[in-house]
Motif scaffolding. Structure first.
Motif, PDB file in Angstrom:
ATOM      1  N   SER A   1       0.801  -1.222   0.000  1.00  0.00           N
ATOM      2  CA  SER A   1       0.000   0.000   0.000  1.00  0.00           C
ATOM      3  C   SER A   1       0.836   1.276   0.000  1.00  0.00           C
TER       4      SER A   1
ATOM      5  N   PHE B   1       2.907   2.358  -2.561  1.00  0.00           N
ATOM      6  CA  PHE B   1       3.294   2.886  -3.870  1.00  0.00           C
ATOM      7  C   PHE B   1       2.904   4.342  -4.019  1.00  0.00           C
ATOM      8  N   SER B   2       1.690   4.674  -3.645  1.00  0.00           N
ATOM      9  CA  SER B   2       1.182   6.018  -3.911  1.00  0.00           C
ATOM     10  C   SER B   2       1.866   7.090  -3.076  1.00  0.00           C
TER      11      SER B   2
ATOM     12  N   THR C   1       5.276  11.685  -6.295  1.00  0.00           N
ATOM     13  CA  THR C   1       3.898  11.253  -6.079  1.00  0.00           C
ATOM     14  C   THR C   1       2.926  12.152  -6.831  1.00  0.00           C
TER      15      THR C   1
ATOM     16  N   ARG D   1       3.015   7.073 -13.917  1.00  0.00           N
ATOM     17  CA  ARG D   1       2.558   6.179 -12.859  1.00  0.00           C
ATOM     18  C   ARG D   1       1.037   6.179 -12.789  1.00  0.00           C
ATOM     19  N   ASP D   2       0.490   5.054 -12.374  1.00  0.00           N
ATOM     20  CA  ASP D   2      -0.951   4.933 -12.124  1.00  0.00           C
ATOM     21  C   ASP D   2      -1.096   4.488 -10.677  1.00  0.00           C
ATOM     22  N   ASN D   3      -1.380   5.428  -9.800  1.00  0.00           N
ATOM     23  CA  ASN D   3      -1.451   5.106  -8.373  1.00  0.00           C
ATOM     24  C   ASN D   3      -2.620   4.164  -8.063  1.00  0.00           C
TER      25      ASN D   3
ATOM     26  N   ASN E   1      -1.197   0.856  -8.748  1.00  0.00           N
ATOM     27  CA  ASN E   1       0.123   0.586  -8.152  1.00  0.00           C
ATOM     28  C   ASN E   1       1.145   0.187  -9.214  1.00  0.00           C
TER      29      ASN E   1
ATOM     30  N   LEU F   1       4.015   1.424 -12.307  1.00  0.00           N
ATOM     31  CA  LEU F   1       4.922   2.424 -12.858  1.00  0.00           C
ATOM     32  C   LEU F   1       5.213   2.041 -14.303  1.00  0.00           C
TER      33      LEU F   1
ATOM     34  N   THR G   1      12.037   2.567  -5.502  1.00  0.00           N
ATOM     35  CA  THR G   1      11.824   3.896  -4.947  1.00  0.00           C
ATOM     36  C   THR G   1      13.066   4.761  -5.160  1.00  0.00           C
TER      37      THR G   1
END
Length: 120
Positions: A27, A29-30, A53, A71-73, A76, A78, A97
């Motif tokens: 949880s 990633f975002s 972010t 990115r697509d939060n 999750n 990239l 990261t």
């Protein structure tokens, strides 16, 4: 432990394109700035693109204007769109990261990476 699964690599001729994806579990990633790294044979791993972010991006000079990170939060995930590929882009590509946009992080955990090979 967050899992990182890279995909989308392959063999392409110079001038071609590839789109890499990195699926992440967990949880966090975002809330993390993320980056794409690459490691060519005999060379150190280098950060080539990163994204905050909020969507602010940074690129290594060697890929600027050719690569696009996104990115697509919600998923999750990239992405790295790579256009006008050159033989010197040949490497194993990893996602992970970053400390901040443009600042690599020496993580102890890496996924398996995805091989990109560009023929001349």
């Amino acid at each position: 432990q967050v899992q990182l699964v890279e995909s989308g690599g392959g063999l392409v001729q110079a001038g071609g394109s590839l789109r890499l994806s990195c699926a992440t579990s967990g949880s966090t990633f975002s809330i993390n700035a993320m980056g794409w790294y690459r490691q060519a044979p005999g060379k150190k791993r280098e950060l080539v693109a990163s994204i905050s972010t909020g969507g602010r991006t940074n690129y290594a000079d060697s890929v600027k204007g050719r690569f696009t990170i996104s990115r697509d939060n919600a998923k999750n995930t990239l992405y790295l769109q790579m256009n006008s590929l050159k033989p010197e882009d040949t490497a194993v590509y990893y996602c992970n990261t970053v400390w901040a946009v443009g600042v690599a992080r020496q993580s102890t955990y890496w996924g398996q990476g995805t091989q990109v090979t560009v023929s001349s």
